[in-house]
Design a protein around this motif. Structure first.
Motif, PDB file in Angstrom:
ATOM      1  N   SER A  12      15.725  37.333 -58.412  1.00  0.00           N
ATOM      2  CA  SER A  12      15.173  36.008 -58.718  1.00  0.00           C
ATOM      3  C   SER A  12      14.280  35.528 -57.580  1.00  0.00           C
ATOM      4  CB  SER A  12      16.293  34.998 -58.992  1.00  0.00           C
ATOM      5  OG  SER A  12      16.954  34.617 -57.811  1.00  0.00           O
ATOM      6  N   GLY A  13      14.659  35.824 -56.345  1.00  0.00           N
ATOM      7  CA  GLY A  13      13.838  35.453 -55.196  1.00  0.00           C
ATOM      8  C   GLY A  13      12.519  36.208 -55.175  1.00  0.00           C
ATOM      9  N   LEU A  14      12.571  37.495 -55.456  1.00  0.00           N
ATOM     10  CA  LEU A  14      11.347  38.300 -55.485  1.00  0.00           C
ATOM     11  C   LEU A  14      10.396  37.809 -56.574  1.00  0.00           C
ATOM     12  CD1 LEU A  14      12.902  41.860 -55.022  1.00  0.00           C
ATOM     13  CD2 LEU A  14      11.521  40.611 -53.356  1.00  0.00           C
ATOM     14  N   THR A  15      10.944  37.519 -57.735  1.00  0.00           N
ATOM     15  CA  THR A  15      10.122  37.045 -58.852  1.00  0.00           C
ATOM     16  C   THR A  15       9.497  35.683 -58.539  1.00  0.00           C
ATOM     17  OG1 THR A  15      11.540  38.230 -60.402  1.00  0.00           O
ATOM     18  CG2 THR A  15      10.160  36.489 -61.317  1.00  0.00           C
ATOM     19  N   ALA A  16      10.284  34.787 -57.960  1.00  0.00           N
ATOM     20  CA  ALA A  16       9.782  33.448 -57.638  1.00  0.00           C
ATOM     21  C   ALA A  16       8.666  33.511 -56.599  1.00  0.00           C
ATOM     22  CB  ALA A  16      10.923  32.565 -57.140  1.00  0.00           C
ATOM     23  N   GLN A  17       8.846  34.323 -55.566  1.00  0.00           N
ATOM     24  CA  GLN A  17       7.822  34.415 -54.522  1.00  0.00           C
ATOM     25  C   GLN A  17       6.566  35.115 -55.034  1.00  0.00           C
ATOM     26  OE1 GLN A  17       7.923  32.640 -51.877  1.00  0.00           O
ATOM     27  NE2 GLN A  17      10.051  32.036 -52.176  1.00  0.00           N
ATOM     28  N   GLN A  18       6.723  36.060 -55.952  1.00  0.00           N
ATOM     29  CA  GLN A  18       5.546  36.705 -56.541  1.00  0.00           C
ATOM     30  C   GLN A  18       4.740  35.699 -57.361  1.00  0.00           C
ATOM     31  OE1 GLN A  18       4.323  39.944 -56.135  1.00  0.00           O
ATOM     32  NE2 GLN A  18       2.588  38.935 -57.085  1.00  0.00           N
ATOM     33  N   LEU A  19       5.428  34.856 -58.117  1.00  0.00           N
ATOM     34  CA  LEU A  19       4.729  33.813 -58.871  1.00  0.00           C
ATOM     35  C   LEU A  19       4.036  32.842 -57.918  1.00  0.00           C
ATOM     36  CD1 LEU A  19       3.981  32.414 -61.517  1.00  0.00           C
ATOM     37  CD2 LEU A  19       6.134  31.161 -61.358  1.00  0.00           C
ATOM     38  N   ARG A  20       4.704  32.497 -56.826  1.00  0.00           N
ATOM     39  CA  ARG A  20       4.096  31.608 -55.829  1.00  0.00           C
ATOM     40  C   ARG A  20       2.810  32.215 -55.273  1.00  0.00           C
ATOM     41  NH1 ARG A  20       7.135  29.968 -50.225  1.00  0.00           N
ATOM     42  NH2 ARG A  20       5.585  28.517 -49.425  1.00  0.00           N
ATOM     43  N   LEU A  21       2.821  33.507 -54.986  1.00  0.00           N
ATOM     44  CA  LEU A  21       1.613  34.182 -54.496  1.00  0.00           C
ATOM     45  C   LEU A  21       0.521  34.212 -55.567  1.00  0.00           C
ATOM     46  CD1 LEU A  21       3.160  37.117 -52.447  1.00  0.00           C
ATOM     47  CD2 LEU A  21       1.710  35.283 -51.561  1.00  0.00           C
ATOM     48  N   ASP A  22       0.917  34.373 -56.824  1.00  0.00           N
ATOM     49  CA  ASP A  22      -0.062  34.347 -57.921  1.00  0.00           C
ATOM     50  C   ASP A  22      -0.753  32.985 -58.001  1.00  0.00           C
ATOM     51  OD1 ASP A  22       0.642  36.944 -58.543  1.00  0.00           O
ATOM     52  OD2 ASP A  22       1.861  36.399 -60.287  1.00  0.00           O
ATOM     53  N   LYS A 119      -4.043  25.342 -45.867  1.00  0.00           N
ATOM     54  CA  LYS A 119      -2.762  25.201 -46.572  1.00  0.00           C
ATOM     55  C   LYS A 119      -2.458  26.449 -47.394  1.00  0.00           C
ATOM     56  CE  LYS A 119      -2.665  20.195 -47.262  1.00  0.00           C
ATOM     57  NZ  LYS A 119      -2.759  19.140 -48.276  1.00  0.00           N
ATOM     58  N   GLU A 120      -3.470  26.977 -48.072  1.00  0.00           N
ATOM     59  CA  GLU A 120      -3.256  28.147 -48.931  1.00  0.00           C
ATOM     60  C   GLU A 120      -2.854  29.371 -48.106  1.00  0.00           C
ATOM     61  OE1 GLU A 120      -3.039  27.708 -52.142  1.00  0.00           O
ATOM     62  OE2 GLU A 120      -3.755  25.664 -51.903  1.00  0.00           O
ATOM     63  N   VAL A 121      -3.518  29.581 -46.974  1.00  0.00           N
ATOM     64  CA  VAL A 121      -3.182  30.727 -46.124  1.00  0.00           C
ATOM     65  C   VAL A 121      -1.775  30.556 -45.550  1.00  0.00           C
ATOM     66  CG1 VAL A 121      -3.767  31.913 -43.969  1.00  0.00           C
ATOM     67  CG2 VAL A 121      -5.568  31.335 -45.593  1.00  0.00           C
ATOM     68  N   THR A 122      -1.440  29.343 -45.137  1.00  0.00           N
ATOM     69  CA  THR A 122      -0.099  29.065 -44.608  1.00  0.00           C
ATOM     70  C   THR A 122       0.964  29.293 -45.680  1.00  0.00           C
ATOM     71  OG1 THR A 122      -1.040  27.420 -43.110  1.00  0.00           O
ATOM     72  CG2 THR A 122       1.332  27.326 -43.470  1.00  0.00           C
ATOM     73  N   ASP A 123       0.714  28.799 -46.887  1.00  0.00           N
ATOM     74  CA  ASP A 123       1.656  29.008 -47.992  1.00  0.00           C
ATOM     75  C   ASP A 123       1.785  30.492 -48.341  1.00  0.00           C
ATOM     76  OD1 ASP A 123       2.130  26.309 -48.142  1.00  0.00           O
ATOM     77  OD2 ASP A 123       0.995  25.983 -49.991  1.00  0.00           O
ATOM     78  N   ALA A 124       0.670  31.223 -48.291  1.00  0.00           N
ATOM     79  CA  ALA A 124       0.708  32.655 -48.586  1.00  0.00           C
ATOM     80  C   ALA A 124       1.528  33.403 -47.537  1.00  0.00           C
ATOM     81  CB  ALA A 124      -0.707  33.221 -48.666  1.00  0.00           C
ATOM     82  N   MET A 125       1.385  33.004 -46.287  1.00  0.00           N
ATOM     83  CA  MET A 125       2.173  33.643 -45.224  1.00  0.00           C
ATOM     84  C   MET A 125       3.663  33.356 -45.406  1.00  0.00           C
ATOM     85  SD  MET A 125      -0.394  32.913 -42.007  1.00  0.00           S
ATOM     86  CE  MET A 125       0.785  33.332 -40.764  1.00  0.00           C
ATOM     87  N   ALA A 127       5.211  32.619 -48.263  1.00  0.00           N
ATOM     88  CA  ALA A 127       5.672  33.342 -49.454  1.00  0.00           C
ATOM     89  C   ALA A 127       5.848  34.829 -49.151  1.00  0.00           C
ATOM     90  CB  ALA A 127       4.684  33.144 -50.606  1.00  0.00           C
ATOM     91  N   THR A 128       4.935  35.396 -48.386  1.00  0.00           N
ATOM     92  CA  THR A 128       5.032  36.809 -48.008  1.00  0.00           C
ATOM     93  C   THR A 128       6.264  37.050 -47.149  1.00  0.00           C
ATOM     94  OG1 THR A 128       2.633  37.009 -48.092  1.00  0.00           O
ATOM     95  CG2 THR A 128       3.810  38.702 -46.874  1.00  0.00           C
ATOM     96  N   GLN A 129       6.538  36.134 -46.218  1.00  0.00           N
ATOM     97  CA  GLN A 129       7.724  36.267 -45.365  1.00  0.00           C
ATOM     98  C   GLN A 129       9.005  36.159 -46.190  1.00  0.00           C
ATOM     99  OE1 GLN A 129       7.700  37.053 -42.072  1.00  0.00           O
ATOM    100  NE2 GLN A 129       9.890  37.284 -42.283  1.00  0.00           N
ATOM    101  N   TYR A 131       9.324  36.870 -49.375  1.00  0.00           N
ATOM    102  CA  TYR A 131       9.389  38.087 -50.183  1.00  0.00           C
ATOM    103  C   TYR A 131       9.939  39.236 -49.336  1.00  0.00           C
ATOM    104  CZ  TYR A 131       7.958  41.481 -53.734  1.00  0.00           C
ATOM    105  OH  TYR A 131       7.957  42.461 -54.694  1.00  0.00           O
ATOM    106  N   SER A 132       9.412  39.362 -48.119  1.00  0.00           N
ATOM    107  CA  SER A 132       9.857  40.410 -47.210  1.00  0.00           C
ATOM    108  C   SER A 132      11.334  40.270 -46.867  1.00  0.00           C
ATOM    109  CB  SER A 132       8.997  40.370 -45.946  1.00  0.00           C
ATOM    110  OG  SER A 132       9.416  41.340 -45.029  1.00  0.00           O
ATOM    111  N   SER A 133      11.791  39.041 -46.694  1.00  0.00           N
ATOM    112  CA  SER A 133      13.209  38.806 -46.405  1.00  0.00           C
ATOM    113  C   SER A 133      14.086  39.256 -47.565  1.00  0.00           C
ATOM    114  CB  SER A 133      13.451  37.325 -46.115  1.00  0.00           C
ATOM    115  OG  SER A 133      12.750  36.928 -44.970  1.00  0.00           O
ATOM    116  N   ASN A 134      13.649  39.003 -48.787  1.00  0.00           N
ATOM    117  CA  ASN A 134      14.403  39.454 -49.956  1.00  0.00           C
ATOM    118  C   ASN A 134      14.450  40.980 -50.023  1.00  0.00           C
ATOM    119  OD1 ASN A 134      15.426  37.262 -51.757  1.00  0.00           O
ATOM    120  ND2 ASN A 134      13.328  36.542 -51.504  1.00  0.00           N
ATOM    121  N   VAL A 135      13.366  41.639 -49.666  1.00  0.00           N
ATOM    122  CA  VAL A 135      13.344  43.110 -49.649  1.00  0.00           C
ATOM    123  C   VAL A 135      14.321  43.629 -48.597  1.00  0.00           C
ATOM    124  CG1 VAL A 135      11.919  45.130 -49.128  1.00  0.00           C
ATOM    125  CG2 VAL A 135      11.015  43.312 -50.587  1.00  0.00           C
ATOM    126  N   THR A 136      14.381  42.969 -47.443  1.00  0.00           N
ATOM    127  CA  THR A 136      15.312  43.365 -46.382  1.00  0.00           C
ATOM    128  C   THR A 136      16.758  43.257 -46.864  1.00  0.00           C
ATOM    129  OG1 THR A 136      13.754  42.674 -44.673  1.00  0.00           O
ATOM    130  CG2 THR A 136      16.065  42.882 -44.017  1.00  0.00           C
TER     131      THR A 136
END
Length: 153
Positions: A12-22, A119-125, A127-129, A131-136
């Motif tokens: 659910s975390g991976l899916t939510a962060q992917q949508l946020r990046l979209d 703001k967009e670059v900060t939000d993308a960073m 969201a990426t972090q 997402y990475s935490s969920n992968v870990t």
């Protein structure tokens, strides 16, 4: 099996962060769009998350788990996140003076999207972090499962 519930939470975390990046990608892509189907400039979108805590208290979940019963009722997950809304940012549009622009008003001003690239670059960073935490966490759970399988050998 409890680890499957953990995998659902991670998913659910991976899916939510992917949508946020979209959505962030959509904002960046439309950062100069002055005309939309609804009329007016593009308005920045935001993703609204909500904790999916399930329908049981922590104490009840622990008691059920100790008895070997399903932790949740009605098959609902006990944890994770879900997207509840994709909202529009209500902040004001940026105005630019250009009387030659086809979308200029009577005074010569063009409404530009309320998308701020910082703001967009900060939000993308962020969201990426996340997402990475969920992968870990996923990799840690996978390692625990593999070690558990090795015990049976």
């Amino acid at each position: 099996m409890a680890f499957l519930n953990t995998m659902n939470i991670i998913g659910s975390g991976l899916t939510a962060q992917q949508l946020r990046l979209d959505i962030i990608s959509e904002n960046v892509t439309n950062s100069s769009t002055t005309r939309t189907e609804n009329g007016g400039a593009y308005r920045r979108k935001l993703v609204v998350f909500e904790a999916n805590t399930g329908d049981v208290s922590f104490r009840e979940a622990m008691e059920r788990a100790a008895k070997g019963q399903p932790v949740s009722r009605k098959g609902e997950p006990v944890g994770g996140v879900r997207v509840t809304n994709i909202a529009e940012d209500p902040s004001d549009f940026k105005l630019m003076y250009d009387p030659t622009h086809p979308d200029a008003d009577d005074e010569g001003y063009v409404s530009l999207p309320n998308v701020d690239m910082v703001k967009e670059v900060t939000d993308a960073m962020a969201a990426t972090q996340a997402y990475s935490s969920n992968v870990t966490v996923f990799n840690a759970v996978k390692s625990v499962i593999m070690r558990g399988l090795d015990i049976g050998k």
